[in-house]
Design an enzyme around this catalytic site. Structure first.
Site, mmCIF file in Angstrom:
data_model
loop_
_atom_site.group_PDB
_atom_site.id
_atom_site.type_symbol
_atom_site.label_atom_id
_atom_site.label_comp_id
_atom_site.label_asym_id
_atom_site.label_seq_id
_atom_site.Cartn_x
_atom_site.Cartn_y
_atom_site.Cartn_z
ATOM 1 N N ASP B 521 0.887 -1.154 0.000
ATOM 2 C CA ASP B 521 0.000 0.000 0.000
ATOM 3 C C ASP B 521 0.931 1.211 0.000
ATOM 4 O O ASP B 521 2.078 1.100 0.391
ATOM 5 C CB ASP B 521 -0.843 -0.061 1.286
ATOM 6 C CG ASP B 521 -1.623 1.208 1.488
ATOM 7 O OD1 ASP B 521 -2.282 1.621 0.527
ATOM 8 O OD2 ASP B 521 -1.560 1.777 2.589
ATOM 9 N N ASP B 709 -1.545 -0.869 5.868
ATOM 10 C CA ASP B 709 -1.809 -0.373 7.223
ATOM 11 C C ASP B 709 -3.226 0.110 7.461
ATOM 12 O O ASP B 709 -3.637 0.229 8.589
ATOM 13 C CB ASP B 709 -0.850 0.776 7.567
ATOM 14 C CG ASP B 709 -1.191 2.020 6.795
ATOM 15 O OD1 ASP B 709 -1.653 1.879 5.647
ATOM 16 O OD2 ASP B 709 -1.012 3.124 7.331
ATOM 17 N N ASP B 713 -7.078 -1.616 3.549
ATOM 18 C CA ASP B 713 -6.211 -2.731 3.145
ATOM 19 C C ASP B 713 -6.642 -4.047 3.770
ATOM 20 O O ASP B 713 -6.131 -5.095 3.409
ATOM 21 C CB ASP B 713 -4.758 -2.466 3.592
ATOM 22 C CG ASP B 713 -4.197 -1.220 2.960
ATOM 23 O OD1 ASP B 713 -4.449 -1.024 1.758
ATOM 24 O OD2 ASP B 713 -3.525 -0.463 3.656
#
Lengths: 64, 839
Positions: B521, B709, B713
Site C-alpha cells: 500500500d 496499514d 487494506d
C-alpha cells in the site's frame, strides 16, 4: 535394598504433590507474564531502606 | 535564533522522554533527578512532570526503551477527555467488564504505549498510589492490567485519567469468545506438558534402575516392583497428556487421511498397553520410559507451535479503537454525552473537529472536511458540504458538524469492510505445508513396514513377533520428524520478534519463503503517512526563515493535516483574528499585516498582484501572501520512509516482483513509484478492487505477500497468502494480518524473507536427518537387535540433533549488499492495462 519398597512410593507421592502444585500455578496464572519479574528485581525501590551511613551515591546529601 | 545556551546546558537533539527529535526553537524542560532535561512537546513535559511529582523518576533510570509520545498536551487533561472517561463510571457500561466482590471492583484494562519493563514498574507504582486502589498487576507480555479498587473511595474514570496523565492510554478489556478459547487452550497445553515432564523424569529414574539391573543382575521382586511403580506414574501421562494425539488420530482415521497423529498414537498407546500387559504377566519388555519421554517431546513441539501461533498481541476487541467511545447526542437542542454504542438510526449527533464520526450519516448542519485516510488511503481530507454522506470511523477535521445517523452497527460501511474481510479469509489459499506431505508418506511406510516385520517374525518365531514389531514402532516413531518443523519455526519466529517483525500465524515463514510478488500500500506503508514541509521558495527578496515562521503562526491552531506539517516550525510569532476558508486556506493578522496562506488563487486574491507562476516540481504547493504581494511558495509532500528505497531494491534483488496498490489517485503515486523503482502501480482502487487484483495474481499462480496499514487494506491483507501490517496500523488491520512490523523498518521484511528461506532449508535438513535415522534404526529393530534402552537413547539423540539444528535460526542471516547504492533509477511504467480495468 528392601528400603526401596518404602522410598519409591514416597517418590510417587512427592511427584503427585509436584503435579498438584504445577496445576495450581497454571490455573492461577503464574505463567502468564514471564517477562516483567525478571526485570523487577533490578528496580531500586529500596533506597530508603539503606541506612544513611552506608549510602554510597552522591545524592545522599540531598536526602538530609 | 534564540540563544539556547543561556542555561549553560548542551542542547541534546532528542526528547528525553520519547526520543523524538526536538524541533528547533522550542523549549520544554523538566527537572529529572536534579538535571534539567529537554523535551520535544508540552505533552512529554507534562508526562515527565507527573512522573517526577509522584516520586517515580527512577523510571528514567530503569527504562531500556524510550516512551511513546503521549496523547495529551498539558498536566491538566482536557475536559472532553475527562467527560469521555466519565462514561466508564456508568453502571450499564461497567457491567460488561467489571466484576464485583464484597466491596471491591475488579477490571482488566488493555494499556497502550508500554515499551519496556520500566513502563510496568511506573504504571504499577503510579496506580498503586491512587486512594482506593487495592491491587494492581500489569502484565508485560500482553499489556493488560488487572486492577482492584473500592468503588466508594475511587472512581474508575479517575484511574483511567491517571493512566493518561503518565502518557499511556487504557481501554477496558472484554475478551471475545475466541480470545477466551485461546486462553483455555494455552492453560490446558501447559498442564499437559507439566504432567508429561514430571512423569517422564520419574519413569526415567526407574528405567535406569531396570537397565542397570539388566546388565548387572537384579532380583525379580525388585524388577516387578519397579515395573509396577513405572506403570503407576506413566498411566496419568498417557490418559491425560497424550489424549490430544489419540483424539486427533481417531478423527483422522474417520476422515480417511493419514497425519502424524496416527503412527504417534499407535506407538504411544501400543507400547503403553504392551508394557501394561508385560507388567501384569511378568513377561516381555516395558517401554514406559520411552512412552512418557515421547509424549513429552511431542507436546513440547506442539506447545512451541501453539505459542508461535498465539503471539498476536491483539487487544481482543478490534473495532473498539476505531469507533469513538462516546458521542455528543443532540436532544431537543441539548447536548448529551452518550456511549457511541447507544446511538440509533435517526439520532442527531454533534461532531467537533478532531473527533471520530461514530456511525454512518448525513450532514444536516455545517460543512467541514473529513479525513477518510483510514478507509480510502487518501491522505488529504475530503470536503463535505451539508447533505453529504459521512462514514463512521473517519475523522472530522475542520469545523463542528451536525449529522443525522442513517446506519449503525452491522449496517455501516465499516462493518461491510469487515464482512468483506471474513469472506476473504474463508477463500484464502492454503499454503501447503511440507511436513504434512512428508508425514503422510512416512506414516504409510511405517505402518506397512511394521506389519511386514510383524508378519515375517510371526512366521519365523511367534513368541518374539509382538515385541519386535513394537520395538520397530517405538524406534521409528517419528519423534524427530514431528519436532523438525515446530522447533525451526519457533526459533525463527523468536528471532524475528526480537528484531521487530511479529509473526502471528504459523504458516507465515513457509509462505514468506515462497512469495513471488510483494504488494505494498502507498500511504503509511511506503510513505510516512503524513504531510511534511519539503521546500520553501521565497519570492522576490523575502527571507525563507521568516516566511516559514509566519506560515507556522497562521497554521498553529488548525488540526488540518496541511497545518500539522507546519507545527514543528512554530516560533514566537502570534497570529490574531484567524479565519479559515474551507478547502482554500487561512487568513490572519501578524504585527498589523494581513496574510493569507493556501491555494494560490485564494492567497493571491488578498493583494492586487497577479498569481505567481506555480513551481515545476510535484507535491502540494501553498502560497503565502500579504496584502503587499506574494511572499513564498511552500511544497508539502507525504515523505517516503527513509529505508523504503533500499528495501525495495533488496527485495527485487531477492527475485520478488514489487507492486504498489493504492486508493490514492494523485500525481504523488507515480512520483513515489519512480523514486522507489517500482514498475507495477495501480492507483485509485477501492478495498474490493484491491482484493480483486490480488486474487487475479493468485489465479496466475503468484504467491502474494501484502504489506499495508489502513482499514481499506484489511480485505487484501486477509486475502493474500501472507500479509504484514505496519506497526502503526489500526488494531483491526493488525488482528487480520499474519504478521505485524513493530519496528516500522521496511528492511525487516528483507530479513524476514531471508530468514524464512533459511528456515525452509533447516526444516528440510531436519526432515532429512530424521528420515536417515529412521532408515538406519529400522533394519536393526526389524532384526530384533534393539533393546528398550537403545530405543529410548536413539529417540532422544535424534531429537536433540533436530533441536540443535533449529537453534541455528537464532541469528538473522546477513543481508546482501544493497543495489540501491549503485543502481540507476529506472523509468516508471505505470501498468496502463490494469489502470484501464480499474476504471
Amino acid at each position: 535394598m528392601d528400603i526401596i519398597f518404602l522410598l519409591i512410593p514416597i517418590a510417587i507421592v512427592l511427584a503427585g504433590c509436584g503435579i498438584w502444585a504445577f496445576f495450581w500455578s497454571v490455573n492461577t496464572g503464574q505463567y502468564e507474564d514471564l517477562e516483567s519479574p525478571a526485570h523487577s528485581i533490578l528496580y531500586e525501590d529500596d533506597e530508603d531502606l539503606i541506612p544513611k551511613d552506608a549510602r554510597v551515591n552522591e545524592d545522599s546529601a540531598r536526602h538530609d | 535564533m534564540q540563544d539556547l545556551n543561556s542555561t549553560g546546558l548542551e542542547q541534546s537533539a532528542d526528547c528525553y522522554h520519547c526520543g523524538l527529535t526536538i524541533p528547533p526553537g522550542t523549549r520544554y524542560q523538566t527537572l529529572i533527578n536534579g538535571e534539567p532535561r529537554q523535551m520535544c512537546c508540552p505533552g512529554c513535559q507534562a508526562v515527565a512532570q507527573t512522573i517526577v511529582d509522584s516520586g517515580l523518576d527512577n523510571y528514567y533510570k530503569h527504562r531500556s526503551e524510550s516512551a511513546y509520545s503521549p496523547d495529551i498536551n498539558s498536566k491538566e487533561l482536557p475536559d472532553s477527555l475527562l467527560l469521555e472517561l466519565g462514561l466508564y463510571d456508568d453502571e450499564s457500561v461497567q457491567s460488561d467488564f467489571v466484576t464485583h466482590q464484597d466491596n471491591s471492583a475488579e477490571a482488566i484494562l488493555v494499556i497502550e504505549g508500554i515499551t519496556c519493563a520500566a513502563c510496568v514498574w511506573l504504571l504499577e507504582n503510579h496506580i498503586r498510589k491512587i486512594d482506593g486502589v487495592s491491587k494492581v498487576h500489569v502484565n508485560l507480555t500482553n499489556h493488560r492490567a488487572r486492577i482492584s479498587w473500592q468503588p466508594e473511595t475511587c472512581k474508575l474514570s479517575h484511574i483511567l485519567a491517571e493512566i493518561y496523565r503518565i502518557g499511556y492510554q487504557a481501554h477496558p478489556y472484554h475478551p471475545d469468545k475466541e480470545e477466551q478459547l485461546l486462553e483455555q487452550e494455552k492453560k490446558r497445553a501447559t498442564r499437559r506438558l507439566g504432567v508429561a515432564g514430571i512423569g517422564m523424569m520419574q519413569t526415567m529414574m526407574m528405567a535406569v534402575a531396570l537397565y542397570g539391573g539388566a546388565l548387572q543382575g537384579i532380583d525379580d521382586k525388585y524388577v516387578t516392583f519397579i515395573r509396577w511403580a513405572s506403570m503407576v506414574i506413566a498411566t496419568p501421562v498417557i490418559l491425560y497428556s497424550a489424549r490430544p494425539f489419540i483424539l486427533a488420530a481417531i478423527r483422522d482415521i474417520k476422515t480417511r487421511h493419514l497425519t502424524m497423529d496416527v503412527p504417534v498414537s499407535i506407538a504411544i498407546y501400543g507400547a503403553y498397553l504392551a508394557s501394561v500387559w508385560a507388567t501384569l504377566t511378568d513377561s516381555g519388555e516395558v517401554y514406559f520410559d520411552s512412552v512418557t519421554m515421547f509424549t513429552f517431546f511431542l507436546l513440547i513441539g506442539r506447545f512451541l507451535e501453539m505459542t508461535a501461533r498465539h503471539r498476536t498481541g491483539r487487544a481482543g476487541n478490534a473495532l473498539l479503537n476505531l469507533l469513538p467511545a462516546s458521542a455528543i447526542k443532540l436532544v431537543a437542542g441539548e447536548e448529551q454525552l452518550v456511549p457511541a454504542s447507544d446511538l440509533k438510526t435517526g439520532d442527531r449527533v454533534l461532531i467537533k473537529p478532531g473527533h471520530t464520526i461514530p456511525a454512518d450519516g448525513i450532514i444536516v448542519a455545517g460543512s467541514s472536511s473529513v479525513d477518510e485516510s483510514a478507509l480510502t488511503g487518501e491522505y488529504l481530507p475530503i470536503r463535505k458540504e451539508t447533505s453529504a454522506k459521512v462514514v463512521g470511523g473517519t475523522i472530522n477535521v475542520e469545523n463542528p458538524i451536525e449529522i443525522e445517523i442513517t446506519e449503525v452497527g452491522g449496517q455501516t460501511q465499516l462493518s461491510a469492510i469487515v464482512r468483506l474481510l471474513e469472506r476473504a479469509q474463508e477463500e484464502k489459499p492454503r499454503s501447503a505445508q511440507i511436513a504434512d506431505k512428508v508425514a503422510s508418506y512416512f506414516v504409510a511406510a511405517v505402518l506397512l513396514t511394521a506389519s511386514g516385520v510383524g508378519f515375517g517374525w510371526w512366521v519365523v518365531d511367534p513368541a518374539n513377533a509382538f515385541w519386535i514389531t513394537l520395538s520397530v514402532l517405538v524406534v521409528t516413531c517419528p519423534c524427530a520428524l514431528s519436532l523438525a518443523t515446530p522447533t525451526a519455526l519457533t526459533a525463527a519466529t523468536g528471532t524475528l520478534r526480537q528484531n521487530g517483525l511479529l509473526i502471528t500465524r504459523g504458516h507465515v515463514l513457509e509462505s514468506l519463503a515462497n512469495a513471488t510478488h510483494i504488494v505494498f500500500d502507498k500511504t503509511g506503508t511506503l510513505t510516512e503517512g503524513n504531510l511534511s514541509l519539503q521546500e520553501v521558495i521565497p519570492l522576490k527578496n523575502n527571507d525563507s526563515d521568516r516566511a516559514t515562521r509566519i506560515a507556522a503562526a497562521l497554521e498553529q491552531h488548525s488540526e488540518h493535516p496541511i497545518a500539522k506539517a507546519f507545527h514543528d516550525q512554530a516560533g514566537t510569532l502570534k497570529a490574531t483574528s484567524i479565519e479559515a476558508e474551507l478547502g482554500q486556506g487561512l487568513q490572519g493578522c501578524i504585527d498589523g499585516l494581513t496574510y493569507r496562506i493556501g491555494k494560490p488563487e485564494y492567497s493571491a486574491a488578498i493583494s492586487s498582484q497577479p498569481t505567481p507562476e506555480l513551481p515545476a516540481s510535484s507535491g502540494q504547493w501553498l502560497l503565502l501572501c500579504s496584502d503587499q504581494g506574494a511572499i513564498a511558495w511552500f511544497r508539502l509532500n507525504d515523505q517516503l520512509r527513509r529505508e523504503a528505497r533500499e528495501a525495495i531494491s533488496l527485495l527485487q534483488g531477492l527475485g520478488l516482483q514489487c507492486e504498489m496498490l493504492t486508493g490514492d489517485n494523485s500525481s504523488a503515486v507515480s512520483e513515489v513509484a519512480g523514486q522507489l523503482g517500482i514498475n507495477q502501480t495501480i492507483s485509485g482502487v477501492s478495498p474490493a478492487e484491491k482484493l480483486e487484483h490480488v486474487k487475479r495474481l493468485q489465479t496466475e499462480g503468484a504467491q502474494v505477500m501484502m504489506v499495508g496499514d489502513g482499514i481499506n487494506d484489511i480485505p487484501v491483507l486477509a486475502g493474500a497468502q501472507t500479509s504484514i501490517a505496519m506497526g502503526s496500523a489500526t488494531d483491526l488491520a493488525k488482528t487480520n494480518a499474519d504478521g505485524v512490523l513493530i519496528s516500522h523498518d521496511l528492511l525487516r521484511l528483507v530479513d524476514g524473507i531471508l530468514l524464512s528461506r533459511k528456515t525452509q532449508r533447516v526444516i528440510r535438513q531436519n526432515l532429512g536427518w530424521s528420515l536417515c535415522y529412521n532408515l538406519m534404526a529400522l533394519p536393526l529393530a526389524a532384526l530384533g537387535f534393539i533393546a528398550p534402552w537403545m530405543a529410548a537413547l536413539g529417540m532422544s539423540a535424534s531429537s536433540l540433533v533436530v533441536v540443535g539444528n533449529a537453534m541455528r535460526l537464532n541469528r538473522l542471516p546477513k543481508r546482501p549488499i544493497s543495489l540501491s547504492q549503485i543502481s540507476v533509477t529506472r523509468p516508471v511504467e505505470t501498468d496502463s492495462a490494469a489502470l484501464n480495468q480499474v476504471e
